[in-house]
Design a protein around this motif. Sequence first.
Motif, PDB file in Angstrom:
ATOM      1  N   GLY A  63       0.330  -5.265   3.733  1.00 20.11           N
ATOM      2  CA  GLY A  63      -0.593  -6.228   4.311  1.00 20.11           C
ATOM      3  C   GLY A  63       0.114  -7.521   4.685  1.00 20.11           C
ATOM      4  O   GLY A  63       1.281  -7.736   4.341  1.00 20.11           O
TER       5      GLY A  63
ATOM      6  N   HIS B  39       4.096  -5.669   0.272  1.00 22.42           N
ATOM      7  CA  HIS B  39       3.766  -4.294  -0.107  1.00 22.42           C
ATOM      8  C   HIS B  39       3.186  -4.320  -1.512  1.00 22.42           C
ATOM      9  O   HIS B  39       3.878  -4.695  -2.469  1.00 22.42           O
TER      10      HIS B  39
ATOM     11  N   ARG C  51      -2.795  -6.804  11.391  1.00 23.19           N
ATOM     12  CA  ARG C  51      -3.571  -6.490  10.183  1.00 23.19           C
ATOM     13  C   ARG C  51      -4.430  -5.248  10.398  1.00 23.19           C
ATOM     14  O   ARG C  51      -4.581  -4.415   9.499  1.00 23.19           O
TER      15      ARG C  51
ATOM     16  N   GLU D 120      -0.242 -11.596   4.361  1.00 22.11           N
ATOM     17  CA  GLU D 120      -0.908 -12.679   3.651  1.00 22.11           C
ATOM     18  C   GLU D 120      -0.764 -13.990   4.413  1.00 22.11           C
ATOM     19  O   GLU D 120       0.243 -14.220   5.094  1.00 22.11           O
TER      20      GLU D 120
ATOM     21  N   LEU E 130      -2.373  -2.173  10.124  1.00 25.96           N
ATOM     22  CA  LEU E 130      -1.934  -1.883   8.754  1.00 25.96           C
ATOM     23  C   LEU E 130      -3.088  -1.634   7.789  1.00 25.96           C
ATOM     24  O   LEU E 130      -2.851  -1.311   6.616  1.00 25.96           O
ATOM     25  N   SER E 131      -4.307  -1.796   8.264  1.00 22.73           N
ATOM     26  CA  SER E 131      -5.467  -1.689   7.370  1.00 22.73           C
ATOM     27  C   SER E 131      -5.532  -0.309   6.717  1.00 22.73           C
ATOM     28  O   SER E 131      -5.196   0.706   7.318  1.00 22.73           O
TER      29      SER E 131
ATOM     30  N   SER F 264      -3.684   0.619   4.245  1.00 17.69           N
ATOM     31  CA  SER F 264      -2.407   0.969   3.617  1.00 17.69           C
ATOM     32  C   SER F 264      -2.083  -0.054   2.531  1.00 17.69           C
ATOM     33  O   SER F 264      -2.810  -1.031   2.327  1.00 17.69           O
ATOM     34  N   SER F 265      -0.968   0.173   1.839  1.00 21.13           N
ATOM     35  CA  SER F 265      -0.538  -0.760   0.788  1.00 21.13           C
ATOM     36  C   SER F 265       0.267  -1.925   1.349  1.00 21.13           C
ATOM     37  O   SER F 265       0.732  -2.782   0.597  1.00 21.13           O
TER      38      SER F 265
ATOM     39  N   ILE G 217       4.607 -10.689   5.067  1.00 13.57           N
ATOM     40  CA  ILE G 217       4.222  -9.294   4.927  1.00 13.57           C
ATOM     41  C   ILE G 217       4.582  -8.842   3.512  1.00 13.57           C
ATOM     42  O   ILE G 217       5.658  -9.190   2.999  1.00 13.57           O
TER      43      ILE G 217
END
Length: 223
Positions: free
Chosen positions: A208, A221, A199, A210, A202-203, A205-206, A219
């Motif tokens: 993530g 988008h 996480r 869940e 990837l922070s 960005s679009s 994962i």
Amino acid sequence: MRVLMVEDATDLAETVSGRLAKVGIACDLASTVADAEDHLAVQHYDALVLDINLPDGSGTDLLRRLRANGDRTPVLMLTALVSIDNRVKALDLGADDYLMKPFDQRELEARLRALVRREATQKGDTIHLGPLAYSPSQKSATLDGDKLALTRREAALLELLVRFPEQFLSKERLYDGLFAFDDADVGLNAIELYIARLRKRLSGSSVGIETQRGVGYRIVHGD
């Protein structure tokens, strides 16, 4: 990815297992048909690497029983037999691929990736999810064109998630894909640690990850 290698040549099996671990593939070892059946009774595998000649029987007999029981786990047969009849028999019994001994480790890894790719939602070598691109062969990812600094296990976890985008994968499924029986000292909660690390990567960005309590992780988008 987690695989079971059924091979009675101990040196070969341990060498292959060690090299697979270095590229993020968890590998359990069985030296007999009976050992393999014990493993398969308690563990799901993404693929099997199955030798034909084993001390207590034939790998093809084990393959026949697996397919008769409806087990569709991808199977890569290993053989030192050069006869085309032996290879045709294994394929007709339900083997997905075969590899002749001696073999190159890189080819084994590539064939395993190909077998698992057949079962996945995305089948190309480079998997895309919005600005995220992941290469299973390189065990590397880029986000908006910038390479992500991933550890071996972070890359393996990311691969599991991106192969099945938008699908929730349970903590147990992710754990099984990352760790072999030899990693028994690693607890299930290790998945939460690796999810947290991904996480952070990837922070901003679009893309993530869940969490659905009691179900697992996926994962996604966002638009």
